[in-house]
Design a protein around this motif. Structure first.
Motif, PDB file in Angstrom:
ATOM      1  N   THR A 109      56.898  -6.245  93.998  1.00 34.24           N
ATOM      2  CA  THR A 109      57.249  -7.554  93.451  1.00 34.24           C
ATOM      3  C   THR A 109      57.072  -7.586  91.939  1.00 34.24           C
ATOM      4  OG1 THR A 109      54.984  -8.370  93.739  1.00 34.24           O
ATOM      5  CG2 THR A 109      56.523  -8.775  95.551  1.00 34.24           C
ATOM      6  N   GLY A 110      57.434  -8.718  91.371  1.00 32.09           N
ATOM      7  CA  GLY A 110      57.152  -9.056  89.984  1.00 32.09           C
ATOM      8  C   GLY A 110      57.619  -8.052  88.956  1.00 32.09           C
ATOM      9  N   GLY A 111      56.760  -7.854  87.965  1.00 35.81           N
ATOM     10  CA  GLY A 111      57.077  -6.973  86.849  1.00 35.81           C
ATOM     11  C   GLY A 111      57.349  -5.548  87.277  1.00 35.81           C
ATOM     12  N   TYR A 112      56.653  -5.073  88.308  1.00 36.44           N
ATOM     13  CA  TYR A 112      56.879  -3.708  88.778  1.00 36.44           C
ATOM     14  C   TYR A 112      58.284  -3.576  89.354  1.00 36.44           C
ATOM     15  CZ  TYR A 112      55.973   0.816  90.996  1.00 36.44           C
ATOM     16  OH  TYR A 112      56.034   2.129  91.380  1.00 36.44           O
ATOM     17  N   LEU A 113      58.720  -4.573  90.105  1.00 35.87           N
ATOM     18  CA  LEU A 113      60.075  -4.560  90.653  1.00 35.87           C
ATOM     19  C   LEU A 113      61.100  -4.607  89.513  1.00 35.87           C
ATOM     20  CD1 LEU A 113      62.020  -4.525  93.007  1.00 35.87           C
ATOM     21  CD2 LEU A 113      61.622  -6.990  93.308  1.00 35.87           C
ATOM     22  N   GLU A 114      60.839  -5.391  88.481  1.00 33.24           N
ATOM     23  CA  GLU A 114      61.739  -5.441  87.322  1.00 33.24           C
ATOM     24  C   GLU A 114      61.875  -4.064  86.675  1.00 33.24           C
ATOM     25  OE1 GLU A 114      60.818  -8.415  84.374  1.00 33.24           O
ATOM     26  OE2 GLU A 114      60.503  -9.932  85.919  1.00 33.24           O
ATOM     27  N   ILE A 115      60.757  -3.375  86.485  1.00 36.71           N
ATOM     28  CA  ILE A 115      60.759  -2.045  85.859  1.00 36.71           C
ATOM     29  C   ILE A 115      61.557  -1.058  86.708  1.00 36.71           C
ATOM     30  CG2 ILE A 115      59.307  -0.079  85.195  1.00 36.71           C
ATOM     31  CD1 ILE A 115      59.016  -2.427  83.282  1.00 36.71           C
ATOM     32  N   LEU A 116      61.352  -1.097  88.022  1.00 29.70           N
ATOM     33  CA  LEU A 116      62.091  -0.205  88.918  1.00 29.70           C
ATOM     34  C   LEU A 116      63.587  -0.517  88.894  1.00 29.70           C
ATOM     35  CD1 LEU A 116      59.599  -0.161  91.918  1.00 29.70           C
ATOM     36  CD2 LEU A 116      60.025   1.703  90.289  1.00 29.70           C
ATOM     37  N   LEU A 117      63.928  -1.790  88.822  1.00 28.93           N
ATOM     38  CA  LEU A 117      65.331  -2.195  88.731  1.00 28.93           C
ATOM     39  C   LEU A 117      65.953  -1.669  87.437  1.00 28.93           C
ATOM     40  CD1 LEU A 117      67.498  -3.958  90.186  1.00 28.93           C
ATOM     41  CD2 LEU A 117      66.742  -5.837  88.737  1.00 28.93           C
ATOM     42  N   LEU A 118      65.220  -1.779  86.327  1.00 32.52           N
ATOM     43  CA  LEU A 118      65.713  -1.239  85.046  1.00 32.52           C
ATOM     44  C   LEU A 118      65.932   0.268  85.140  1.00 32.52           C
ATOM     45  CD1 LEU A 118      63.473  -3.157  82.487  1.00 32.52           C
ATOM     46  CD2 LEU A 118      65.937  -3.353  82.712  1.00 32.52           C
ATOM     47  N   ALA A 119      64.990   0.983  85.764  1.00 32.06           N
ATOM     48  CA  ALA A 119      65.122   2.437  85.904  1.00 32.06           C
ATOM     49  C   ALA A 119      66.388   2.772  86.686  1.00 32.06           C
ATOM     50  CB  ALA A 119      63.887   3.013  86.601  1.00 32.06           C
ATOM     51  N   TRP A 120      66.641   2.039  87.760  1.00 29.15           N
ATOM     52  CA  TRP A 120      67.838   2.270  88.566  1.00 29.15           C
ATOM     53  C   TRP A 120      69.113   1.993  87.768  1.00 29.15           C
ATOM     54  CZ3 TRP A 120      70.546  -1.997  91.343  1.00 29.15           C
ATOM     55  CH2 TRP A 120      71.612  -1.530  92.123  1.00 29.15           C
ATOM     56  N   LEU A 121      69.172   0.838  87.089  1.00 30.36           N
ATOM     57  CA  LEU A 121      70.360   0.495  86.296  1.00 30.36           C
ATOM     58  C   LEU A 121      70.588   1.517  85.179  1.00 30.36           C
ATOM     59  CD1 LEU A 121      69.931  -3.392  86.124  1.00 30.36           C
ATOM     60  CD2 LEU A 121      71.685  -2.125  87.417  1.00 30.36           C
ATOM     61  N   ASP A 122      69.512   1.958  84.531  1.00 31.89           N
ATOM     62  CA  ASP A 122      69.643   2.977  83.481  1.00 31.89           C
ATOM     63  C   ASP A 122      70.104   4.310  84.056  1.00 31.89           C
ATOM     64  OD1 ASP A 122      68.958   1.229  81.444  1.00 31.89           O
ATOM     65  OD2 ASP A 122      66.849   1.816  81.410  1.00 31.89           O
ATOM     66  N   ASP A 123      69.664   4.630  85.259  1.00 33.39           N
ATOM     67  CA  ASP A 123      70.106   5.859  85.915  1.00 33.39           C
ATOM     68  C   ASP A 123      71.595   5.765  86.260  1.00 33.39           C
ATOM     69  OD1 ASP A 123      69.784   8.455  86.855  1.00 33.39           O
ATOM     70  OD2 ASP A 123      68.913   7.837  88.766  1.00 33.39           O
ATOM     71  N   LEU A 124      72.048   4.596  86.680  1.00 34.72           N
ATOM     72  CA  LEU A 124      73.471   4.404  86.942  1.00 34.72           C
ATOM     73  C   LEU A 124      74.292   4.603  85.667  1.00 34.72           C
ATOM     74  CD1 LEU A 124      73.156   1.285  89.249  1.00 34.72           C
ATOM     75  CD2 LEU A 124      74.116   3.492  89.962  1.00 34.72           C
ATOM     76  N   ALA A 125      73.734   4.197  84.535  1.00 31.21           N
ATOM     77  CA  ALA A 125      74.448   4.307  83.259  1.00 31.21           C
ATOM     78  C   ALA A 125      74.441   5.725  82.686  1.00 31.21           C
ATOM     79  CB  ALA A 125      73.849   3.334  82.238  1.00 31.21           C
ATOM     80  N   PHE A 126      73.325   6.449  82.868  1.00 31.80           N
ATOM     81  CA  PHE A 126      73.173   7.740  82.191  1.00 31.80           C
ATOM     82  C   PHE A 126      72.798   8.906  83.099  1.00 31.80           C
ATOM     83  CE2 PHE A 126      72.545   4.621  78.828  1.00 31.80           C
ATOM     84  CZ  PHE A 126      73.466   5.099  77.894  1.00 31.80           C
ATOM     85  N   HIS A 127      72.569   8.665  84.382  1.00 30.18           N
ATOM     86  CA  HIS A 127      72.199   9.732  85.330  1.00 30.18           C
ATOM     87  C   HIS A 127      71.023  10.548  84.806  1.00 30.18           C
ATOM     88  CE1 HIS A 127      75.845   8.700  87.484  1.00 30.18           C
ATOM     89  NE2 HIS A 127      76.438   8.688  86.320  1.00 30.18           N
ATOM     90  N   TRP A 128      70.011   9.877  84.317  1.00 28.37           N
ATOM     91  CA  TRP A 128      68.838  10.558  83.764  1.00 28.37           C
ATOM     92  C   TRP A 128      67.946  11.148  84.849  1.00 28.37           C
ATOM     93  CZ3 TRP A 128      64.012   8.936  85.156  1.00 28.37           C
ATOM     94  CH2 TRP A 128      63.924   7.649  85.700  1.00 28.37           C
ATOM     95  N   LYS A 129      68.022  10.617  86.069  1.00 29.02           N
ATOM     96  CA  LYS A 129      67.172  11.123  87.153  1.00 29.02           C
ATOM     97  C   LYS A 129      67.992  11.772  88.261  1.00 29.02           C
ATOM     98  CE  LYS A 129      63.381   9.956  90.258  1.00 29.02           C
ATOM     99  NZ  LYS A 129      62.423  10.968  89.898  1.00 29.02           N
ATOM    100  N   LEU A 130      69.010  11.092  88.716  1.00 31.04           N
ATOM    101  CA  LEU A 130      69.803  11.569  89.845  1.00 31.04           C
ATOM    102  C   LEU A 130      71.277  11.698  89.455  1.00 31.04           C
ATOM    103  CD1 LEU A 130      68.285   9.193  92.548  1.00 31.04           C
ATOM    104  CD2 LEU A 130      67.729  11.614  92.215  1.00 31.04           C
ATOM    105  N   GLU A 131      71.923  12.701  89.989  1.00 30.93           N
ATOM    106  CA  GLU A 131      73.368  12.857  89.759  1.00 30.93           C
ATOM    107  C   GLU A 131      74.128  11.672  90.344  1.00 30.93           C
ATOM    108  OE1 GLU A 131      76.767  14.248  88.247  1.00 30.93           O
ATOM    109  OE2 GLU A 131      74.815  15.182  87.896  1.00 30.93           O
ATOM    110  N   THR A 132      73.697  11.256  91.532  1.00 33.10           N
ATOM    111  CA  THR A 132      74.307  10.096  92.183  1.00 33.10           C
ATOM    112  C   THR A 132      73.190   9.119  92.555  1.00 33.10           C
ATOM    113  OG1 THR A 132      76.007  11.537  93.107  1.00 33.10           O
ATOM    114  CG2 THR A 132      75.807   9.340  94.065  1.00 33.10           C
TER     115      THR A 132
END
Length: 177
Positions: A109-132
């Motif tokens: 929940t809360g701020g931790y969920l926000e941070i995880l959401l940002l990581a996912w959106l950034d990964d979608l934009a730049f594939h910094w963690k996962l190819e897909t």
């Protein structure tokens, strides 16, 4: 000496926003359970109509579900994409199995969920963690994935039109005369 009072045009507070590579806001997200004042789709609607701004997508996130709706300039659609929150964010939690074991009865929940959401959106934009990254196929189907490509994200922001008034890194406000 005369002091100027700030004039605040219609603005919106959002937990997370995504911008395309030209810096236009393409998504506003409300993460339920965060410390930011919550906004409903009707409040998003009032804002978008008042500012005559087109923000094509909104994301409503809670510990169980991520729902994405689309704005057509007049109304919000029904959910055009619904995802399980844990399925989307678990690749961004270090040692997810340990986390799940230690916090089995707690939701993200809360701020931790926000941070995880940002990581996912950034990964979608730049594939910094996962190819897909998770849900790539679903976001491509609704036209959001290509808009996220090479874009950016911001957390805890206030925007007016396409202008970011404040984000988590800056507590300065822009003033209009």
């Amino acid at each position: 000496m005369e002091t100027a009072n700030p004039i605040f045009r219609h603005q919106i507070s959002a937990d997370v926003i995504a911008l395309d590579k030209q810096g236009r806001v393409i998504l506003v997200a409300d993460v339920r359970g965060s410390r930011v004042v919550k906004l409903t789709l009707s409040q998003f609607t009032s804002y978008l109509k008042a500012t005559q701004t087109v923000v094509p997508f909104a994301m409503l996130v809670d510990p169980e579900t991520i729902q994405i709706v689309q704005w057509d300039g007049v109304n919000w659609s029904e959910a055009i994409c619904s995802l399980k929150t844990t399925d989307v964010v678990k690749p961004y939690i270090r040692d997810f199995d340990s986390y799940k074991r230690d916090y089995q009865h707690q939701q993200i929940t809360g701020g931790y969920l926000e941070i995880l959401l940002l990581a996912w959106l950034d990964d979608l934009a730049f594939h910094w963690k996962l190819e897909t990254p998770p849900a790539s196929k679903e976001l491509a189907a609704i036209g959001l994935l290509e808009r996220l490509d090479e874009g950016s994200t911001k957390r805890e922001v206030e925007i007016s039109g396409d202008t970011i008034l404040r984000d988590e890194l800056s507590h300065e406000y822009l003033y209009w005369a």
